[in-house]
Design an enzyme around this catalytic site. Sequence first.
Site, PDB file in Angstrom:
ATOM      1  N   ASN A 640       4.448 -19.457   4.770  1.00  0.00           N
ATOM      2  CA  ASN A 640       4.737 -18.251   3.998  1.00  0.00           C
ATOM      3  C   ASN A 640       5.600 -18.628   2.800  1.00  0.00           C
ATOM      4  O   ASN A 640       6.791 -18.876   2.939  1.00  0.00           O
ATOM      5  CB  ASN A 640       5.468 -17.234   4.897  1.00  0.00           C
ATOM      6  CG  ASN A 640       5.737 -15.924   4.174  1.00  0.00           C
ATOM      7  OD1 ASN A 640       5.962 -15.891   2.966  1.00  0.00           O
ATOM      8  ND2 ASN A 640       5.739 -14.847   4.918  1.00  0.00           N
ATOM      9  N   LYS A 710       6.340 -28.549   8.620  1.00  0.00           N
ATOM     10  CA  LYS A 710       7.520 -29.396   8.815  1.00  0.00           C
ATOM     11  C   LYS A 710       8.837 -28.634   8.955  1.00  0.00           C
ATOM     12  O   LYS A 710       9.832 -29.202   9.371  1.00  0.00           O
ATOM     13  CB  LYS A 710       7.649 -30.372   7.648  1.00  0.00           C
ATOM     14  CG  LYS A 710       6.647 -31.535   7.693  1.00  0.00           C
ATOM     15  CD  LYS A 710       6.926 -32.515   6.572  1.00  0.00           C
ATOM     16  CE  LYS A 710       6.093 -33.785   6.699  1.00  0.00           C
ATOM     17  NZ  LYS A 710       6.356 -34.707   5.566  1.00  0.00           N
ATOM     18  N   GLU A 714      16.590 -26.237   6.658  1.00  0.00           N
ATOM     19  CA  GLU A 714      17.745 -27.081   6.353  1.00  0.00           C
ATOM     20  C   GLU A 714      17.607 -27.949   5.115  1.00  0.00           C
ATOM     21  O   GLU A 714      18.597 -28.266   4.460  1.00  0.00           O
ATOM     22  CB  GLU A 714      18.057 -27.935   7.587  1.00  0.00           C
ATOM     23  CG  GLU A 714      18.609 -27.026   8.665  1.00  0.00           C
ATOM     24  CD  GLU A 714      18.585 -27.586  10.057  1.00  0.00           C
ATOM     25  OE1 GLU A 714      17.477 -27.674  10.607  1.00  0.00           O
ATOM     26  OE2 GLU A 714      19.645 -27.910  10.589  1.00  0.00           O
TER      27      GLU A 714
END
Lengths: 748, 337
Positions: A640, A710, A714
């Site tokens: 998204n 993936k 972070e």
Amino acid sequence: MATTARIGIGSPLSRVDGIAKVTGQARYAAEHKPKDMLYGFIVSGAIAKGRITGIDDRKARGVPGVVEIVTHENRPRTAWLDRSHQDQLGPPGSTFRPLYDDKILFSGQPVALVLADTFEAARHAATLVNVAYEAEAHNTDFDKAVAERYMPSKKRDNYIAPKKRGDPEKALAKAPLKVESQFHLAVEHHNPMEMHATTIEWMDDGSITVHDKTQGSQNTQAYLSSAFGISASKIRVLNPYIGGGFGSGLRPQYHVYLAMLAATMMERSVRVVMTRQQMFTHVHRPAAEQRVTLGAEMDGRLTAIVNEATTSTSRYEDNMENVVTWGLMNYACPNASGDYAVAAMDTATSGDMRAPGAATGMTLFEMAIDEMAEAARLDPLAFRLLNYSEDDAMNGTPFTSKALREAFAEGAEAFGWAERKAEPRQMREGRELVGWGVATGMWDALFSKTSAGAKLSANGDLEVSSAGSDIGTGTYTVMTQIATDTLGLSPERITARLGDSDLPTSPVEGGSWGAASTGAAVQMACQSIAAKLLKAAGKVDGKPLGSAGIDDVEFVDGHIVSKTNPAASVSFTDAMRAAGLNSIEAEETATGGISGMISQMRKSRNTHSAIFAEVKVDEELGVVRVTRIVCAVAAGRIINPKTARSQILGGVVMGIGMALHEETMMDTKLGRFMNHNLAEYHVPANADIDAIDVIFVDEPDPEVTPLGVKGLGEIGIVGTAGAVANAIWHATGKRVRSLPITIDKLQD
Amino acid sequence: MNRFSYARPSDVADAVREGRPGDVRYLAGGTNLVDLMKENVERPARIVDINRLPLHDIDDLPDGGLRLGALATNADTAWDKRVEERYPLLASAILAGASPQLRNAATNGGNLNQRTRCYYFYDTATPCNKREPGSGCGAIGGVNRIHAILGASAACIATHPSDMCVALAALDATVRVTGAQGERAIPIADYHRLPGAEPQWDNTLAPGELVTAIDLPNERFTEHYTYLKLRDRLSYAFALVSVAVAMRVEEGRITQARIALGGVAHKPWRVPNAESVLHGETPSQNAFLAAAHAITEGAHGHGENDFKVGLVRKAIVRALAQAAAGTPQSQTDKRVA
Ligand SMILES: Cc1cc2nc3c(=O)[nH]c(=O)nc-3n(C[C@H](O)[C@H](O)[C@H](O)COP(=O)(O)OP(=O)(O)OC[C@H]3O[C@@H](n4cnc5c(N)ncnc54)[C@H](O)[C@@H]3O)c2cc1C
Ligand code: SF4
């Protein structure tokens, strides 16, 4: 068909929980009010180390409405063994047990819990609890602690020891170019918007419902069960909405323990909410010191890397992070070694905060790389490309994919990097010096075994569920999209459920594995529903789909449609009716598969990013403005683009905070953090944030995780502060090696 | 937070009567007082809510000055047409402070009486002479990045955190108060005080006295003025150092220059003798530097705040240049002019 393609994987579907959140319908842990609930207010300790010699709670007990004051002297018994108090993510050591005994381990430690009929009475009484201490000498000075750094004998589960290659000492001795620098990162606190809170509902049948601010309902459930010796089947933990975590909710914090202690003692419902000030008395990003020594040939090719770091932890647990591995993995260099250790202080245990280890170690390493590029008289981007490693240079394994080169190229293009002047202090606008900096970001592309359930009702509504959490990252939305994609149902027909320990097993939400792992499990559960639907369709009169197998059909708008003959279709409802089914259910577990596990050993899985920063620095005054950031990310498949972009934006903003603002200041005499409020602990304000451009480069990677995803939670913070620091050097000619770069560090 | 009784009078005389017994606090916007009560720093036995008093207006004074009601909000004051036109320095200083939400709630009287942001003052587990006389000063030898470099004492090195008051000092405002003994007018320079041996007193308001208004004299500094604030982020942080300048320039020479400093002392810092260094001078870096040194004479840090000494001097020089050039610091464009 066009409609389903638009809203499935790859579409910018708006957050499905957005409306509930902005209209206040989403209820958070502290917003539940079971009947007869007691309000708990935590009394925080005043000293850093020592013993409680007495607690005088007479005055507090006299406050009308006060029901009980829980201290180590009158608390109910809990499990005896240390092990019983450990949570899934606890590092080696002896977990802190609130109100366990008279020992004080850190300043701000809870020393009592006041229970009252009203919040006001509890809070007032808390100020009247008089605690006497016998103080012992403490150390909370990180520099002093570093002098006694050590490698814990027992390592944290996810700790990766740096692997040495070649002979870096010898290579350094021979290197014509050498750079040796020491960097420092201040302690940071997570500061999620929502304070840590628990409401415990004490049910009539003796079971317990725990509304908790946690990033893992099942972790909290298991922890409470073992610490309190109560069967897990009697404890249900709910956390459907979380007002930000950043890692602060990975481990169960002391608020939930105190709430449980009080509830079991009183056999009543209890709510405990930390104050903002108390949010500074538990987990935080450790302070770090990192020394980087680099050797290179005259042409700039790296010949040696020595990467050494120390991070802070408490006296009672050894929190370890992977700080030094990133630099070793990312650069082609024949000789490299790392050394990591921890330094114990009399504080609460540090812990994971957005990109733990990498946000520290990669960022600071990238500042050293910039210094070497300067020494080699190379453009810092050219330097990075010269030393680019296709493979994981530390482990000698290939990556499942690494489109960092593309990220550099697309980022540089968008930023206009080619216009950069090589020397510092060469670009200016009026009184401001302008500087451009670059850095690399890197994070793990993790996958974690996760289960998900799916339930299709006869009316065509689908529910997908998993015990995981959406900490604001968009997990609900991603689940909806994957279900949409797999079963061809419009998002309005789909309800995603999370945040309930009764739901299919899921790990805590962290490490950016949520989308890849929960997503894969949801897809499998939906595929299983699809197979069952097709089987049911065989019961429809006249068998419109003939003997079509699963690969011969598509799922579109609530119908199973033959690929070869689009006129042949069966609606979900008809199929279910024909088979006499009211609903179809499935539960599947995504493990990454056998082949996934084998390649997990043989290949490295990482996300990469290239961050470009522009700063403007008032030459006389040292006022810094970050005017532009371009963050180009290589993160596999983007489910998204909208929620993905938001994650990167948030990470970049936090990176700017790391670069310029965030620092929890320690009074080493008192052993106490002092700026424990949001007026004096500075996170970036709106004015500090200017243009941020996010680019996702194309990186197809069917191998990394089942969906090719993936994770993005972070990577946005990793390296960002390095890019800003490098830009400040380029603007001013000054290397500030200690983050955050506050105005005082830019005075002559 | 302790238990307290509560009154909400609707005229000043009643309020002052209510305010007389000990341990009373007037509640205005509450943006500072309520925070401090939650932290158990302020423990009033009685709250007198003054929001119903008729002190919300901003009125013209017969001599051409302006009277700012104590309960007019910071936002209403900053955006008042007359303030914008006649006292742009004040508008600018107010807008440099806090956030829009806070300024909407904060009142002029509350701003004047807001308390220091010293970390120790806010934390009852630590020593603080201002909060608890005789307990010691945690900031001396402790975390003191935001503390005073001028006029501090061995008992306290706190600063007054207000931006508005720095402009009021440069504008020679007068604080009007009413107490049991009747009304008084206190020049702003005498309103706040230095900590000395009694840091528990921020200002010279007698216990129970109520601020009713702030009067601005009919002296307009509309061309040569500036408010320059340096802080730890570009907005929504208290001043590390700030400078308010009100200046007159005639035929290329400075005929009057007022310089008030924020973030450096227990009160807005003004040294009239140092200002006169500039009188008759043509604007120049050297002249500005001389004034900067004169006004900060004796400034010294306490460790973490050592940098403020150099920083405030540079800020003074820049602010004087901004004022002289008629290019005041914008409070929306974060580039320093
Ligand atoms: C997060 C944060 C950031 C801020 N940043 C800034 C900043 O950058 N710059 C800045 O200048 N300020 C800043 N402020 C402070 C803000 O300006 C003050 O809190 C506000 O001005 C106080 O006004 P109030 O009406 O809310 O006062 P209250 O909180 O109601 O009262 C404050 C004190 O004044 C007393 N008082 C109020 N009115 C009267 C009166 N008429 N007579 C006598 N005594 C009275 C009260 O008894 C109390 O002791 C910030 C505040 C916060 C919370
Ligand atoms: S500086 Fe003043 S306010 Fe701060 S601790 Fe010292 S005495 Fe208290």
